[in-house]
Design a protein around this motif. Structure first.
Motif, PDB file in Angstrom:
ATOM      1  N   PHE A   1       0.813  -1.210   0.000  1.00 41.80           N
ATOM      2  CA  PHE A   1       0.000   0.000   0.000  1.00 41.80           C
ATOM      3  C   PHE A   1       0.854   1.270   0.000  1.00 41.80           C
ATOM      4  O   PHE A   1       2.058   1.234   0.244  1.00 41.80           O
ATOM      5  CB  PHE A   1      -0.891   0.043   1.234  1.00 41.80           C
ATOM      6  CG  PHE A   1      -2.026  -0.943   1.219  1.00 41.80           C
ATOM      7  CD1 PHE A   1      -2.328  -1.706   0.104  1.00 41.80           C
ATOM      8  CD2 PHE A   1      -2.808  -1.104   2.348  1.00 41.80           C
ATOM      9  CE1 PHE A   1      -3.377  -2.611   0.104  1.00 41.80           C
ATOM     10  CE2 PHE A   1      -3.860  -2.004   2.374  1.00 41.80           C
ATOM     11  CZ  PHE A   1      -4.143  -2.754   1.257  1.00 41.80           C
ATOM     12  N   ALA A   2       0.164   2.367  -0.217  1.00 40.04           N
ATOM     13  CA  ALA A   2       0.782   3.686  -0.079  1.00 40.04           C
ATOM     14  C   ALA A   2       1.009   4.018   1.392  1.00 40.04           C
ATOM     15  O   ALA A   2       0.266   3.573   2.269  1.00 40.04           O
ATOM     16  CB  ALA A   2      -0.117   4.747  -0.707  1.00 40.04           C
ATOM     17  N   SER A   3       2.030   4.833   1.652  1.00 44.51           N
ATOM     18  CA  SER A   3       2.256   5.311   3.016  1.00 44.51           C
ATOM     19  C   SER A   3       1.320   6.460   3.360  1.00 44.51           C
ATOM     20  O   SER A   3       1.018   6.715   4.527  1.00 44.51           O
ATOM     21  CB  SER A   3       3.704   5.789   3.167  1.00 44.51           C
ATOM     22  OG  SER A   3       3.911   6.976   2.396  1.00 44.51           O
ATOM     23  N   LEU A   4       0.891   7.206   2.316  1.00 46.84           N
ATOM     24  CA  LEU A   4       0.078   8.418   2.451  1.00 46.84           C
ATOM     25  C   LEU A   4       0.794   9.511   3.246  1.00 46.84           C
ATOM     26  O   LEU A   4       0.164  10.422   3.769  1.00 46.84           O
ATOM     27  CB  LEU A   4      -1.290   8.115   3.069  1.00 46.84           C
ATOM     28  CG  LEU A   4      -2.235   7.276   2.203  1.00 46.84           C
ATOM     29  CD1 LEU A   4      -3.555   7.047   2.929  1.00 46.84           C
ATOM     30  CD2 LEU A   4      -2.473   7.924   0.846  1.00 46.84           C
ATOM     31  N   GLN A   5       2.127   9.409   3.314  1.00 45.65           N
ATOM     32  CA  GLN A   5       2.943  10.404   3.997  1.00 45.65           C
ATOM     33  C   GLN A   5       3.751  11.242   3.005  1.00 45.65           C
ATOM     34  O   GLN A   5       3.919  12.442   3.196  1.00 45.65           O
ATOM     35  CB  GLN A   5       3.905   9.711   4.976  1.00 45.65           C
ATOM     36  CG  GLN A   5       3.224   8.859   6.024  1.00 45.65           C
ATOM     37  CD  GLN A   5       2.340   9.661   6.951  1.00 45.65           C
ATOM     38  OE1 GLN A   5       2.722  10.740   7.406  1.00 45.65           O
ATOM     39  NE2 GLN A   5       1.165   9.149   7.243  1.00 45.65           N
ATOM     40  N   ASP A   6       4.234  10.602   1.957  1.00 48.27           N
ATOM     41  CA  ASP A   6       5.132  11.243   0.996  1.00 48.27           C
ATOM     42  C   ASP A   6       4.583  11.000  -0.407  1.00 48.27           C
ATOM     43  O   ASP A   6       4.684   9.899  -0.933  1.00 48.27           O
ATOM     44  CB  ASP A   6       6.538  10.662   1.150  1.00 48.27           C
ATOM     45  CG  ASP A   6       7.576  11.353   0.277  1.00 48.27           C
ATOM     46  OD1 ASP A   6       7.239  11.772  -0.830  1.00 48.27           O
ATOM     47  OD2 ASP A   6       8.741  11.448   0.716  1.00 48.27           O
ATOM     48  N   LYS A   7       3.979  12.013  -1.007  1.00 51.08           N
ATOM     49  CA  LYS A   7       3.329  11.857  -2.310  1.00 51.08           C
ATOM     50  C   LYS A   7       4.302  11.399  -3.386  1.00 51.08           C
ATOM     51  O   LYS A   7       4.006  10.487  -4.170  1.00 51.08           O
ATOM     52  CB  LYS A   7       2.682  13.178  -2.733  1.00 51.08           C
ATOM     53  CG  LYS A   7       1.914  13.086  -4.042  1.00 51.08           C
ATOM     54  CD  LYS A   7       1.522  14.445  -4.588  1.00 51.08           C
ATOM     55  CE  LYS A   7       0.493  15.139  -3.755  1.00 51.08           C
ATOM     56  NZ  LYS A   7      -0.015  16.381  -4.397  1.00 51.08           N
ATOM     57  N   GLU A   8       5.488  12.013  -3.423  1.00 45.32           N
ATOM     58  CA  GLU A   8       6.456  11.669  -4.465  1.00 45.32           C
ATOM     59  C   GLU A   8       6.957  10.246  -4.306  1.00 45.32           C
ATOM     60  O   GLU A   8       7.109   9.507  -5.290  1.00 45.32           O
ATOM     61  CB  GLU A   8       7.633  12.655  -4.440  1.00 45.32           C
ATOM     62  CG  GLU A   8       7.322  14.031  -5.002  1.00 45.32           C
ATOM     63  CD  GLU A   8       6.371  14.843  -4.124  1.00 45.32           C
ATOM     64  OE1 GLU A   8       6.405  14.659  -2.878  1.00 45.32           O
ATOM     65  OE2 GLU A   8       5.597  15.648  -4.683  1.00 45.32           O
ATOM     66  N   LYS A   9       7.200   9.829  -3.075  1.00 46.17           N
ATOM     67  CA  LYS A   9       7.681   8.467  -2.845  1.00 46.17           C
ATOM     68  C   LYS A   9       6.624   7.446  -3.204  1.00 46.17           C
ATOM     69  O   LYS A   9       6.921   6.416  -3.824  1.00 46.17           O
ATOM     70  CB  LYS A   9       8.118   8.293  -1.391  1.00 46.17           C
ATOM     71  CG  LYS A   9       8.814   6.963  -1.123  1.00 46.17           C
ATOM     72  CD  LYS A   9       9.407   6.913   0.276  1.00 46.17           C
ATOM     73  CE  LYS A   9      10.162   5.612   0.506  1.00 46.17           C
ATOM     74  NZ  LYS A   9      10.771   5.560   1.855  1.00 46.17           N
ATOM     75  N   ASP A  10       5.380   7.712  -2.827  1.00 47.61           N
ATOM     76  CA  ASP A  10       4.303   6.797  -3.200  1.00 47.61           C
ATOM     77  C   ASP A  10       4.163   6.733  -4.719  1.00 47.61           C
ATOM     78  O   ASP A  10       4.011   5.651  -5.302  1.00 47.61           O
ATOM     79  CB  ASP A  10       2.981   7.234  -2.572  1.00 47.61           C
ATOM     80  CG  ASP A  10       2.898   6.913  -1.080  1.00 47.61           C
ATOM     81  OD1 ASP A  10       3.737   6.127  -0.591  1.00 47.61           O
ATOM     82  OD2 ASP A  10       1.992   7.447  -0.409  1.00 47.61           O
ATOM     83  N   ALA A  11       4.224   7.884  -5.376  1.00 54.60           N
ATOM     84  CA  ALA A  11       4.085   7.919  -6.836  1.00 54.60           C
ATOM     85  C   ALA A  11       5.220   7.183  -7.534  1.00 54.60           C
ATOM     86  O   ALA A  11       5.049   6.680  -8.649  1.00 54.60           O
ATOM     87  CB  ALA A  11       4.021   9.363  -7.319  1.00 54.60           C
TER      88      ALA A  11
END
Length: 311
Positions: free
Chosen positions: A111-121
């Motif tokens: 899943f996404a962390s929902l903390q860091d948009k660029e890292k998730d992307a």
């Protein structure tokens, strides 16, 4: 098909959907295709439908299945050049190559962390497996995409539509927790590729990634958006611009029987009753959620079949 990391891996979508529907009628017709082949399923997050449906799909094709809850076993390191003197015990470079020796196909869920948009992307986990594995990779949900769910959704709509070009509405709903964008992203992307009239409705401040939405229509008034809908897909997601934040708990966005009208109700599950959707909808004749969940098997099965045929 070499990998199924994203919907774009499907070359002929209408053909894949039709073949999945045929598989559903005779799920064991290719039961020897995966003989002596192993699917290794790695879960960085918990799963019910994805885990069981993908395992069943593999076994329908004659595959052996090994399942590993990765974060319950050890913490993998994904960053290059890291001095591993903290919590991580093994680097993805070694782990991925070793797992590839045990598997003919690797399926990954993270899943996404929902903390860091660029890292998730950046899809660090999924892309690390694509980079270092020597066998095909299947995305069982990643930080920003859930292509197996989206394929099951497309199969469901194709099976049950009563007009050539149905109106499909994706409606945001309230939820007490911040949830990822993966399901909504892939649903929108999938609907853009099939012959439907897509409309997205959500409160202001909940716009999805513009790169995903493209020219799809958005209506901020839910009541207006739902008029004339044939399928209503309800899903919560957290804010994209204020990344990972819950900006609204407005209960007026919950799906009710009066809002649904004659439309078919869709949701990927799990769903919070009487928060996201009221009981009367889930327990009503127009609810497709169990049908959708069943189609998860055949979405996974057609993907695995195509990969096996290419080995």
């Amino acid at each position: 098909m070499k990998n199924y990391d994203d919907i774009s891996a499907i070359e002929n979508l209408s053909e894949i959907i039709d073949q999945a529907i045929l598989l559903k009628k005779n799920p064991y017709q290719f039961s020897t295709l995966g003989k002596h082949k192993t699917l290794v399923m790695l879960f960085f997050n918990s799963s019910l439908r994805t885990r069981l449906s993908t395992e069943k799909a593999a076994k329908n094709l004659g595959m052996e299945v090994t399942i590993l809850n990765v974060n319950d076993s050890w913490n993998l390191e994904f960053e290059d050049g890291t001095i591993m003197n903290a919590a991580t015990a093994e680097h993805i470079k070694e782990a991925c190559r070793v797992i590839s020796q045990y598997a003919d196909i690797i399926a990954v869920r993270a899943f996404a962390s929902l903390q860091d948009k660029e890292k998730d992307a950046s899809e660090l986990v999924l892309k690390s497996f694509l980079k270092y594995a020597t066998v095909p990779i299947v995305n069982m949900e990643s930080a920003i995409a859930h292509p197996l769910q989206a394929l099951a959704d497309a199969i469901t709509i194709e099976e049950l539509k009563t007009k050539k070009r149905p109106k499909v509405v994706l409606s945001w709903a309230p939820h007490p927790k911040a949830l990822p964008h993966a399901v909504a992203n892939s649903f929108v992307t999938m609907m853009q590729k099939i012959d439907v009239e897509l409309l997205i409705t959500h409160p202001k401040g909940y716009d999805l990634d513009p790169a995903i939405i493209k020219d799809s229509l958005i209506e901020y008034d839910q009541e207006t958006a739902l008029k004339g809908a044939d399928f209503i897909y309800v899903k919560n997601w957290s804010s994209y611009n204020n990344y990972g934040k819950v900006m609204s708990h407005d209960p007026n966005w919950m799906m009710t029987k009066s809002k649904l009208g004659a439309a078919k109700f869709m949701h990927c599950l799990p769903v919070r009753r009487n928060v996201v959707v009221e009981d009367k909808v889930l327990d009503g004749d127009n609810s497709l959620v169990i049908h959708q969940a069943n189609n998860r098997t055949f979405a996974a099965q057609i993907v695995l079949k195509k990969i096996l045929e290419n080995l």
